[in-house]
Design a protein around this motif. Structure first.
Motif, PDB file in Angstrom:
ATOM      1  N   GLU A 115       0.846  -1.192   0.000  1.00 21.76           N
ATOM      2  CA  GLU A 115       0.000   0.000   0.000  1.00 21.76           C
ATOM      3  C   GLU A 115       0.881   1.242   0.000  1.00 21.76           C
ATOM      4  N   ASP A 116       0.318   2.370  -0.377  1.00 27.17           N
ATOM      5  CA  ASP A 116       1.013   3.654  -0.347  1.00 27.17           C
ATOM      6  C   ASP A 116       1.449   3.988   1.084  1.00 27.17           C
ATOM      7  N   LEU A 117       2.675   4.481   1.240  1.00 28.25           N
ATOM      8  CA  LEU A 117       3.259   4.718   2.553  1.00 28.25           C
ATOM      9  C   LEU A 117       2.478   5.740   3.368  1.00 28.25           C
ATOM     10  N   GLN A 118       2.064   6.841   2.739  1.00 29.08           N
ATOM     11  CA  GLN A 118       1.346   7.876   3.480  1.00 29.08           C
ATOM     12  C   GLN A 118      -0.050   7.400   3.904  1.00 29.08           C
ATOM     13  N   ARG A 119      -0.675   6.573   3.107  1.00 33.83           N
ATOM     14  CA  ARG A 119      -1.968   6.015   3.502  1.00 33.83           C
ATOM     15  C   ARG A 119      -1.800   5.091   4.707  1.00 33.83           C
ATOM     16  N   LEU A 120      -0.709   4.344   4.745  1.00 36.48           N
ATOM     17  CA  LEU A 120      -0.453   3.495   5.906  1.00 36.48           C
ATOM     18  C   LEU A 120      -0.123   4.322   7.139  1.00 36.48           C
ATOM     19  N   ASN A 121       0.559   5.440   6.949  1.00 36.96           N
ATOM     20  CA  ASN A 121       0.857   6.313   8.089  1.00 36.96           C
ATOM     21  C   ASN A 121      -0.430   6.875   8.672  1.00 36.96           C
ATOM     22  N   ALA A 122      -1.412   7.155   7.820  1.00 35.93           N
ATOM     23  CA  ALA A 122      -2.710   7.617   8.306  1.00 35.93           C
ATOM     24  C   ALA A 122      -3.379   6.548   9.159  1.00 35.93           C
ATOM     25  N   VAL A 123      -3.320   5.284   8.713  1.00 31.64           N
ATOM     26  CA  VAL A 123      -3.882   4.186   9.493  1.00 31.64           C
ATOM     27  C   VAL A 123      -3.160   4.055  10.821  1.00 31.64           C
ATOM     28  N   LYS A 124      -1.834   4.175  10.785  1.00 30.14           N
ATOM     29  CA  LYS A 124      -1.038   4.102  12.011  1.00 30.14           C
ATOM     30  C   LYS A 124      -1.497   5.124  13.037  1.00 30.14           C
ATOM     31  N   ASN A 125      -1.762   6.357  12.603  1.00 31.08           N
ATOM     32  CA  ASN A 125      -2.190   7.408  13.537  1.00 31.08           C
ATOM     33  C   ASN A 125      -3.547   7.093  14.152  1.00 31.08           C
ATOM     34  N   VAL A 126      -4.455   6.534  13.356  1.00 27.99           N
ATOM     35  CA  VAL A 126      -5.773   6.174  13.885  1.00 27.99           C
ATOM     36  C   VAL A 126      -5.645   5.052  14.916  1.00 27.99           C
ATOM     37  N   LEU A 127      -4.869   4.037  14.607  1.00 25.45           N
ATOM     38  CA  LEU A 127      -4.711   2.915  15.534  1.00 25.45           C
ATOM     39  C   LEU A 127      -4.050   3.363  16.836  1.00 25.45           C
ATOM     40  N   ALA A 128      -3.061   4.242  16.741  1.00 24.32           N
ATOM     41  CA  ALA A 128      -2.427   4.770  17.951  1.00 24.32           C
ATOM     42  C   ALA A 128      -3.433   5.559  18.781  1.00 24.32           C
ATOM     43  N   SER A 129      -4.325   6.284  18.111  1.00 23.76           N
ATOM     44  CA  SER A 129      -5.373   7.026  18.828  1.00 23.76           C
ATOM     45  C   SER A 129      -6.289   6.076  19.590  1.00 23.76           C
ATOM     46  N   ILE A 130      -6.639   4.958  18.964  1.00 25.23           N
ATOM     47  CA  ILE A 130      -7.522   3.988  19.608  1.00 25.23           C
ATOM     48  C   ILE A 130      -6.835   3.367  20.826  1.00 25.23           C
ATOM     49  N   VAL A 131      -5.582   2.956  20.666  1.00 30.32           N
ATOM     50  CA  VAL A 131      -4.848   2.336  21.778  1.00 30.32           C
ATOM     51  C   VAL A 131      -4.708   3.320  22.938  1.00 30.32           C
ATOM     52  N   ASN A 132      -4.223   4.516  22.643  1.00 28.10           N
ATOM     53  CA  ASN A 132      -4.053   5.502  23.707  1.00 28.10           C
ATOM     54  C   ASN A 132      -5.384   5.896  24.330  1.00 28.10           C
ATOM     55  N   GLY A 133      -6.431   5.970  23.499  1.00 30.30           N
ATOM     56  CA  GLY A 133      -7.733   6.381  24.008  1.00 30.30           C
ATOM     57  C   GLY A 133      -8.338   5.379  24.967  1.00 30.30           C
ATOM     58  N   VAL A 134      -8.337   4.097  24.606  1.00 24.36           N
ATOM     59  CA  VAL A 134      -8.930   3.093  25.490  1.00 24.36           C
ATOM     60  C   VAL A 134      -8.102   2.944  26.763  1.00 24.36           C
ATOM     61  N   ALA A 135      -6.766   3.025  26.632  1.00 26.53           N
ATOM     62  CA  ALA A 135      -5.921   2.965  27.822  1.00 26.53           C
ATOM     63  C   ALA A 135      -6.199   4.158  28.730  1.00 26.53           C
ATOM     64  N   ALA A 136      -6.371   5.349  28.143  1.00 29.59           N
ATOM     65  CA  ALA A 136      -6.645   6.544  28.943  1.00 29.59           C
ATOM     66  C   ALA A 136      -7.960   6.411  29.704  1.00 29.59           C
ATOM     67  N   LEU A 137      -8.990   5.872  29.063  1.00 31.23           N
ATOM     68  CA  LEU A 137     -10.275   5.698  29.748  1.00 31.23           C
ATOM     69  C   LEU A 137     -10.135   4.766  30.952  1.00 31.23           C
ATOM     70  N   ILE A 138      -9.371   3.707  30.782  1.00 31.54           N
ATOM     71  CA  ILE A 138      -9.152   2.776  31.897  1.00 31.54           C
ATOM     72  C   ILE A 138      -8.365   3.456  33.007  1.00 31.54           C
ATOM     73  N   PHE A 139      -7.333   4.215  32.640  1.00 33.89           N
ATOM     74  CA  PHE A 139      -6.529   4.899  33.651  1.00 33.89           C
ATOM     75  C   PHE A 139      -7.364   5.909  34.433  1.00 33.89           C
ATOM     76  N   ILE A 140      -8.211   6.652  33.734  1.00 35.62           N
ATOM     77  CA  ILE A 140      -9.057   7.641  34.402  1.00 35.62           C
ATOM     78  C   ILE A 140      -9.991   6.963  35.400  1.00 35.62           C
ATOM     79  N   ALA A 141     -10.502   5.788  35.013  1.00 41.25           N
ATOM     80  CA  ALA A 141     -11.483   5.102  35.852  1.00 41.25           C
ATOM     81  C   ALA A 141     -10.869   4.506  37.111  1.00 41.25           C
TER      82      ALA A 141
END
Length: 251
Positions: free
Chosen positions: A172-198
């Motif tokens: 796949e195109d490198l920049q398109r994969l970098n976009a996917v990488k940013n979304v996945l990192a957002s999901i990981v950090n987001g769910v971890a943050a919700l657990i930490f807050i709780a």
């Protein structure tokens, strides 16, 4: 924190947000900064994770054009990141604090190694570009799950790890994969943050400073980060990471 420390943490957040958008190793800037100001490792990791969430979201927004036509891929990979991030966050909270302090230098050095390997990983990606190929099947999904566990537990260079996985399984195109990488990192950090807050203690001052800085850095990184000299950026990250690991090992 004193005024100068607050400025330093905010500036580290800006740098981390920009680095995460392009390289995916921003934690190697903010986490050692918090350690240097006397934060216990687990509290530093929790507060840092929470603070970097807005930055990963802003980086994902900055790459929104590259996400077109990738909804199915984002949903499929996003479920693995969601589950992995939750598992990693729970491991951080359930395992003894001494265990985290002992393993952090190893994790930081591993992340530094991934940063150094990124040029090779990127070359592999470019050599294999060919849009339209399938998404790697079960091995790819399990790899993203494992990267999510790592990201929820610590997170430094999870973006580099994801790009390495993409290089091994996707065409796949490198920049398109970098976009996917940013979304996945957002999901990981987001769910971890919700657990930490709780269920965990958070230093909201540190988290807020990093959040403000990383939001700006994520937008700037998504727009201009590709123009930065990659070698200099990697060298800086590795120096910070190795220094932090050395301090933790000898202390």
């Amino acid at each position: 924190m004193e005024a100068l420390e607050m400025v330093a943490v905010g500036a580290a957040g800006v740098a981390a947000g920009g680095i995460n958008a392009v390289v995916g190793s921003g934690t190697l800037i903010t986490f050692p900064t918090l350690l240097a100001f006397g934060f216990p490792p687990v509290l530093a990791n929790v507060s840092n994770n929470l603070g970097l969430v807005p930055g990963t979201l802003s980086a994902a927004y900055g790459y929104r054009r590259e996400m077109k036509g990738q909804l199915g891929r984002l949903v499929r990979f996003g479920t693995a990141s969601l589950v992995g991030g939750a598992i990693g966050a729970l491991l951080l909270l359930k395992l003894p604090a001494d265990a985290f302090q002992a393993v952090v230098p190893v994790l930081i050095l591993t992340a530094c190694a991934l940063v150094l390997l990124q040029p090779w990983l990127n070359r592999r990606l470019k050599e294999r570009e060919n849009p339209g190929r399938r998404d790697g099947g079960a091995p790819m999904w399990c790899g993203i799950l494992a990267a999510g566990v790592y990201g929820g537990y610590f997170g430094a260079a999870q973006g580099v790890l994801l790009m390495g996985l993409f290089g091994a399984f996707l065409l796949e195109d490198l920049q398109r994969l970098n976009a996917v990488k940013n979304v996945l990192a957002s999901i990981v950090n987001g769910v971890a943050a919700l657990i930490f807050i709780a269920v965990s203690d958070v230093d909201w001052t540190a988290a807020g400073l990093i959040a403000a800085g990383s939001t700006v850095g994520g937008l700037v990184g998504a727009r201009y980060g590709r123009r930065l000299p990659p070698a200099a950026l990697r060298a800086f990250i590795v120096v910070v990471g190795v220094t932090a690991s050395t301090i933790m090992i000898v202390s």
